[in-house]
Design a protein around this motif. Structure first.
Motif, PDB file in Angstrom:
ATOM      1  N   GLY A 166       0.738  -1.232  -0.174  1.00  0.00           N
ATOM      2  CA  GLY A 166      -0.127  -0.042   0.048  1.00  0.00           C
ATOM      3  C   GLY A 166       0.946   1.160   0.010  1.00  0.00           C
ATOM      4  O   GLY A 166       0.348   2.304  -0.455  1.00  0.00           O
TER       5      GLY A 166
ATOM      6  N   SER B 209       4.320   3.592  -1.054  1.00  0.00           N
ATOM      7  CA  SER B 209       4.888   4.386  -2.234  1.00  0.00           C
ATOM      8  C   SER B 209       6.367   4.549  -2.215  1.00  0.00           C
ATOM      9  O   SER B 209       7.062   4.411  -1.224  1.00  0.00           O
ATOM     10  CB  SER B 209       4.176   5.666  -2.598  1.00  0.00           C
ATOM     11  OG  SER B 209       3.014   5.688  -2.564  1.00  0.00           O
TER      12      SER B 209
ATOM     13  N   VAL C 193       0.544  -2.739 -13.691  1.00  0.00           N
ATOM     14  CA  VAL C 193       1.103  -1.674 -12.992  1.00  0.00           C
ATOM     15  C   VAL C 193       0.039  -0.265 -13.491  1.00  0.00           C
ATOM     16  O   VAL C 193       0.167   0.699 -12.723  1.00  0.00           O
ATOM     17  CB  VAL C 193       2.584  -1.182 -13.282  1.00  0.00           C
ATOM     18  CG1 VAL C 193       3.340  -2.347 -12.624  1.00  0.00           C
ATOM     19  CG2 VAL C 193       2.898  -0.677 -14.450  1.00  0.00           C
TER      20      VAL C 193
ATOM     21  N   ARG D   3      -1.258   2.489 -11.016  1.00  0.00           N
ATOM     22  CA  ARG D   3      -0.521   2.569  -9.771  1.00  0.00           C
ATOM     23  C   ARG D   3       0.756   3.129  -9.999  1.00  0.00           C
ATOM     24  O   ARG D   3       1.557   3.716  -9.115  1.00  0.00           O
ATOM     25  CB  ARG D   3      -0.567   1.181  -9.489  1.00  0.00           C
ATOM     26  CG  ARG D   3      -1.600   0.392  -9.010  1.00  0.00           C
ATOM     27  CD  ARG D   3      -1.362  -0.675  -8.123  1.00  0.00           C
ATOM     28  NE  ARG D   3      -0.543  -1.871  -8.964  1.00  0.00           N
ATOM     29  CZ  ARG D   3       0.521  -2.323  -8.673  1.00  0.00           C
ATOM     30  NH1 ARG D   3       1.065  -2.023  -7.433  1.00  0.00           N
ATOM     31  NH2 ARG D   3       1.226  -3.294  -9.411  1.00  0.00           N
ATOM     32  N   PHE D   4       1.484   3.204 -11.139  1.00  0.00           N
ATOM     33  CA  PHE D   4       2.813   3.701 -11.424  1.00  0.00           C
ATOM     34  C   PHE D   4       2.800   4.888 -12.457  1.00  0.00           C
ATOM     35  O   PHE D   4       1.834   4.745 -13.252  1.00  0.00           O
ATOM     36  CB  PHE D   4       3.656   2.373 -11.884  1.00  0.00           C
ATOM     37  CG  PHE D   4       4.171   1.203 -10.992  1.00  0.00           C
ATOM     38  CD1 PHE D   4       3.545   1.151  -9.766  1.00  0.00           C
ATOM     39  CD2 PHE D   4       5.090   0.326 -11.343  1.00  0.00           C
ATOM     40  CE1 PHE D   4       3.840   0.244  -8.945  1.00  0.00           C
ATOM     41  CE2 PHE D   4       5.534  -0.379 -10.338  1.00  0.00           C
ATOM     42  CZ  PHE D   4       4.691  -0.771  -9.399  1.00  0.00           C
TER      43      PHE D   4
ATOM     44  N   MET E 193       5.876   4.769  -8.004  1.00  0.00           N
ATOM     45  CA  MET E 193       5.132   3.909  -7.681  1.00  0.00           C
ATOM     46  C   MET E 193       4.349   3.876  -6.333  1.00  0.00           C
ATOM     47  O   MET E 193       4.742   4.269  -5.337  1.00  0.00           O
ATOM     48  CB  MET E 193       6.012   2.505  -7.333  1.00  0.00           C
ATOM     49  CG  MET E 193       6.832   2.354  -8.552  1.00  0.00           C
ATOM     50  SD  MET E 193       8.124   0.821  -8.316  1.00  0.00           S
ATOM     51  CE  MET E 193       8.896   1.396  -6.920  1.00  0.00           C
ATOM     52  N   SER E 194       2.943   3.502  -6.562  1.00  0.00           N
ATOM     53  CA  SER E 194       2.121   3.824  -5.578  1.00  0.00           C
ATOM     54  C   SER E 194       1.239   2.557  -5.520  1.00  0.00           C
ATOM     55  O   SER E 194       1.206   1.747  -6.207  1.00  0.00           O
ATOM     56  CB  SER E 194       0.809   4.919  -5.791  1.00  0.00           C
ATOM     57  OG  SER E 194       1.753   6.248  -6.171  1.00  0.00           O
ATOM     58  N   SER E 195       0.671   2.354  -4.071  1.00  0.00           N
ATOM     59  CA  SER E 195      -0.328   1.119  -3.954  1.00  0.00           C
ATOM     60  C   SER E 195       0.316  -0.028  -4.278  1.00  0.00           C
ATOM     61  O   SER E 195       0.059  -0.942  -4.919  1.00  0.00           O
ATOM     62  CB  SER E 195      -1.672   1.166  -4.932  1.00  0.00           C
ATOM     63  OG  SER E 195      -2.339   2.442  -4.632  1.00  0.00           O
ATOM     64  N   LEU E 196       1.731  -0.025  -3.720  1.00  0.00           N
ATOM     65  CA  LEU E 196       2.402  -1.212  -4.048  1.00  0.00           C
ATOM     66  C   LEU E 196       2.007  -2.476  -3.488  1.00  0.00           C
ATOM     67  O   LEU E 196       1.396  -2.870  -2.320  1.00  0.00           O
ATOM     68  CB  LEU E 196       3.980  -0.802  -3.593  1.00  0.00           C
ATOM     69  CG  LEU E 196       4.637   0.088  -4.244  1.00  0.00           C
ATOM     70  CD1 LEU E 196       6.009   0.740  -3.266  1.00  0.00           C
ATOM     71  CD2 LEU E 196       5.367  -0.757  -5.484  1.00  0.00           C
ATOM     72  N   LYS E 197       2.217  -3.578  -4.121  1.00  0.00           N
ATOM     73  CA  LYS E 197       1.783  -4.900  -3.705  1.00  0.00           C
ATOM     74  C   LYS E 197       2.949  -5.697  -3.280  1.00  0.00           C
ATOM     75  O   LYS E 197       4.428  -5.527  -4.184  1.00  0.00           O
ATOM     76  CB  LYS E 197       0.761  -5.545  -4.783  1.00  0.00           C
ATOM     77  CG  LYS E 197      -0.295  -4.714  -5.118  1.00  0.00           C
ATOM     78  CD  LYS E 197      -1.201  -5.275  -6.182  1.00  0.00           C
ATOM     79  CE  LYS E 197      -2.309  -4.402  -6.812  1.00  0.00           C
ATOM     80  NZ  LYS E 197      -3.136  -4.981  -7.939  1.00  0.00           N
TER      81      LYS E 197
ATOM     82  N   ASP F 103       5.012  -6.841  -6.618  1.00  0.00           N
ATOM     83  CA  ASP F 103       5.765  -5.822  -7.087  1.00  0.00           C
ATOM     84  C   ASP F 103       7.227  -5.836  -6.625  1.00  0.00           C
ATOM     85  O   ASP F 103       8.389  -5.416  -7.281  1.00  0.00           O
ATOM     86  CB  ASP F 103       5.402  -4.248  -6.696  1.00  0.00           C
ATOM     87  CG  ASP F 103       3.928  -4.129  -7.571  1.00  0.00           C
ATOM     88  OD1 ASP F 103       3.161  -3.230  -6.593  1.00  0.00           O
ATOM     89  OD2 ASP F 103       3.698  -4.465  -8.743  1.00  0.00           O
TER      90      ASP F 103
END
Length: 125
Positions: free
Chosen positions: A14, A16, A63, A66-67, A82-86, A89
């Motif tokens: 979640g 960044s 991505v 999100r990216f 990069m946002s909302s990372l999982k 990733d």
């Protein structure tokens, strides 16, 4: 041409991160630039990039939304926000430059002439 990537690290799901790739050389604006990544036990895959400064940006489906890929021509630098990372990733992220890359080959590793050293991104769950 030399590429120097930085900005990786450990982040919770979640979160960044922003990756940077400083490029030496005089053809930055006319070169294709891209980010690829290679996860554990996986092939290196295209993440985002464009054919040249001002051209459309392309993203991997995984991505998209999100990216965000961007360039700063004054600094000869490309970024990957990069946002909302999982957790999926998690990978070593590489920047790449190509002098003869065209839109149809943008997602192919073989289309790039120069690669940065990679920066590790780890996303914890």
């Amino acid at each position: 041409v030399q590429l120097q990537a930085s900005g990786g690290g450990l982040v919770q799901a979640g979160g960044s991160l922003r990756l940077s790739c400083a490029v030496s050389g005089r053809t930055f604006r006319s070169s294709a630039m891209a980010w690829f990544r290679q996860g554990p036990g996986k092939e290196r895959e295209f993440v985002a990039g464009d054919r040249m400064s001002g051209a459309a940006t392309h993203y991997a489906d995984s991505v998209k939304g999100r990216f965000a890929f961007s360039r700063d021509n004054a600094k000869n630098t490309v970024y990957l926000q990069m946002s909302s990372l999982k957790p999926e990733d998690t990978a070593v992220y590489y920047c790449a430059a190509g002098s003869r890359t065209i839109t149809s080959t943008l997602r192919q590793k073989a289309a790039y002439d120069y690669w940065g050293q990679g920066t590790q991104v780890t996303v914890s769950s």
